[in-house]
Write a protein that holds these residues in place. Sequence first.
Motif, short mmCIF file in Angstrom:
data_model
loop_
_atom_site.label_atom_id
_atom_site.label_comp_id
_atom_site.label_asym_id
_atom_site.label_seq_id
_atom_site.Cartn_x
_atom_site.Cartn_y
_atom_site.Cartn_z
N ARG A 134 0.79 -0.93 0.05
CA ARG A 134 0.05 0.01 -0.04
C ARG A 134 0.81 1.06 -0.11
O ARG A 134 0.51 2.19 -0.86
CB ARG A 134 -1.04 0.02 1.33
CG ARG A 134 -2.13 -0.95 1.04
CD ARG A 134 -3.03 -0.66 2.00
NE ARG A 134 -2.70 -0.95 3.53
CZ ARG A 134 -2.62 -1.93 4.25
NH1 ARG A 134 -3.32 -3.07 3.69
NH2 ARG A 134 -2.26 -2.06 5.41
N GLN A 135 1.95 1.30 0.77
CA GLN A 135 2.79 2.31 0.79
C GLN A 135 3.43 2.65 -0.47
O GLN A 135 3.66 3.66 -1.00
CB GLN A 135 4.00 2.28 1.84
CG GLN A 135 4.97 3.59 1.93
CD GLN A 135 6.00 3.09 3.29
OE1 GLN A 135 5.86 1.92 3.60
NE2 GLN A 135 6.66 3.87 3.26
N ALA A 136 3.79 1.52 -1.39
CA ALA A 136 4.35 1.70 -2.59
C ALA A 136 3.57 2.48 -3.57
O ALA A 136 3.85 3.29 -4.24
CB ALA A 136 4.97 0.35 -3.09
N ILE A 137 2.23 1.97 -3.52
CA ILE A 137 1.27 2.40 -4.35
C ILE A 137 0.95 3.90 -4.11
O ILE A 137 0.85 4.67 -4.98
CB ILE A 137 -0.08 1.57 -4.25
CG1 ILE A 137 0.18 0.31 -4.91
CG2 ILE A 137 -1.26 2.46 -4.80
CD1 ILE A 137 -1.15 -0.79 -4.41
N ARG A 138 0.91 4.33 -2.94
CA ARG A 138 0.67 5.49 -2.34
C ARG A 138 1.96 6.55 -2.91
O ARG A 138 1.59 7.61 -3.22
CB ARG A 138 0.65 5.60 -0.68
CG ARG A 138 0.10 7.09 -0.34
CD ARG A 138 0.00 6.94 1.18
NE ARG A 138 -0.86 5.97 1.86
CZ ARG A 138 -0.57 4.92 2.66
NH1 ARG A 138 0.84 5.00 3.02
NH2 ARG A 138 -1.18 4.04 2.99
N ARG A 140 3.92 6.20 -5.44
CA ARG A 140 3.61 6.10 -6.92
C ARG A 140 2.77 6.99 -7.37
O ARG A 140 2.92 7.87 -8.23
CB ARG A 140 3.49 4.64 -7.54
CG ARG A 140 3.53 4.76 -8.88
CD ARG A 140 3.29 3.10 -9.45
NE ARG A 140 2.33 2.45 -9.02
CZ ARG A 140 2.40 1.39 -8.40
NH1 ARG A 140 3.58 0.89 -7.88
NH2 ARG A 140 1.23 0.55 -8.14
N GLU A 141 1.48 7.10 -6.61
CA GLU A 141 0.29 7.97 -7.02
C GLU A 141 0.90 9.49 -6.48
O GLU A 141 0.32 10.29 -7.27
CB GLU A 141 -0.91 7.62 -6.43
CG GLU A 141 -1.66 6.18 -6.77
CD GLU A 141 -2.77 5.85 -5.75
OE1 GLU A 141 -2.68 6.39 -4.95
OE2 GLU A 141 -3.65 5.04 -6.32
N ASP A 142 1.60 9.68 -5.38
CA ASP A 142 1.99 11.03 -4.98
C ASP A 142 2.87 11.50 -6.15
O ASP A 142 2.72 12.79 -6.54
CB ASP A 142 2.62 10.98 -3.65
CG ASP A 142 1.66 10.84 -2.54
OD1 ASP A 142 0.40 10.99 -2.91
OD2 ASP A 142 2.17 10.27 -1.32
N LYS A 143 4.01 10.73 -6.45
CA LYS A 143 4.80 11.20 -7.49
C LYS A 143 4.15 11.54 -8.84
O LYS A 143 4.46 12.66 -9.46
CB LYS A 143 5.69 10.14 -7.70
CG LYS A 143 6.90 10.47 -8.83
CD LYS A 143 7.89 9.22 -8.87
CE LYS A 143 8.88 9.72 -10.04
NZ LYS A 143 9.48 8.30 -10.28
N ARG A 144 3.13 10.82 -9.24
CA ARG A 144 2.30 10.93 -10.42
C ARG A 144 1.84 12.24 -10.39
O ARG A 144 1.59 13.06 -11.23
CB ARG A 144 1.39 9.72 -10.76
CG ARG A 144 1.15 9.67 -12.27
CD ARG A 144 0.23 8.57 -12.61
NE ARG A 144 1.15 7.43 -12.14
CZ ARG A 144 0.65 5.95 -11.95
NH1 ARG A 144 -0.72 6.00 -11.63
NH2 ARG A 144 1.21 4.96 -11.94
N GLU A 145 0.98 12.63 -9.12
CA GLU A 145 0.18 13.60 -8.89
C GLU A 145 1.24 14.93 -8.95
O GLU A 145 0.89 15.98 -9.36
CB GLU A 145 -0.64 13.88 -7.63
CG GLU A 145 -1.47 14.72 -7.24
CD GLU A 145 -2.67 14.90 -8.32
OE1 GLU A 145 -2.86 16.03 -8.66
OE2 GLU A 145 -2.91 13.62 -8.78
N ALA A 146 2.27 14.69 -8.25
CA ALA A 146 3.49 15.81 -8.32
C ALA A 146 3.70 16.23 -9.53
O ALA A 146 3.89 17.46 -10.02
CB ALA A 146 4.71 15.49 -7.49
#
Length: 158
Positions: A134-138, A140-146
Motif C-alpha cells: 500500500r505504501q508503494a502504491i501511495r 507512486r500516486e503521489d509522484k504522479r500527482e506531483a
Amino acid sequence: MPRERGEKVIATNRRAHHDYAIEKTYEAGLVLTGTEVKSLRQGRANLSDGYAYIDGGEAFLDAVHIPEYSQGHWTNHASKRTRKLLLHKEEIIKISHAVSAGGYTLVPLKLYFSDGRAKVEIAVAKGKREYEKRQAIREREDKREAERAMRSRNRLGE
C-alpha cells in the motif's frame, strides 16, 4: 552467427515488482524442447505463477506456463513442466546461500530471446507485506500527482 540480433521479450511478470522487493537479478538459459521454443517464438508464455528453486546444485524453473505448440502432435510438451536453468556454479552457490538464509525466494521476472537463445531473468526477492504494498502504491500516486501539477504549472507560465 545467430540469425537474430538483440533482445525480444516474450513475457514479463509485472506482479513480481508489486509482490516482492527485488534484491539481485540473474540471467539464466533454459533447457527447452523443440515445441517449447516454437511456442515461445509465437510469443506465448505466462510467468505469473512461476518460481525457481535450487535442488542438488542445479537450478530449476517450475509452474511457468508455455502453451502447447499449435502445429505440434504427439511430440508436444507438457505446458507446466519443470525446466532446468543454465547458470554458472558460482551463481548457483550465491543464490542458494541467499535463499537458505531465509525470507528470500527466486522469482522469474522476464522471459526473452537474446541473440536467438531463450533466456529468463530471475531475481532473488523478499516478499512484501500488505502495508508495504500500500505504501508503494501511495508513493507512486503521489509522484504522479506531483508531476501532473508541475506540468500544469509549466503550461500556465508560458
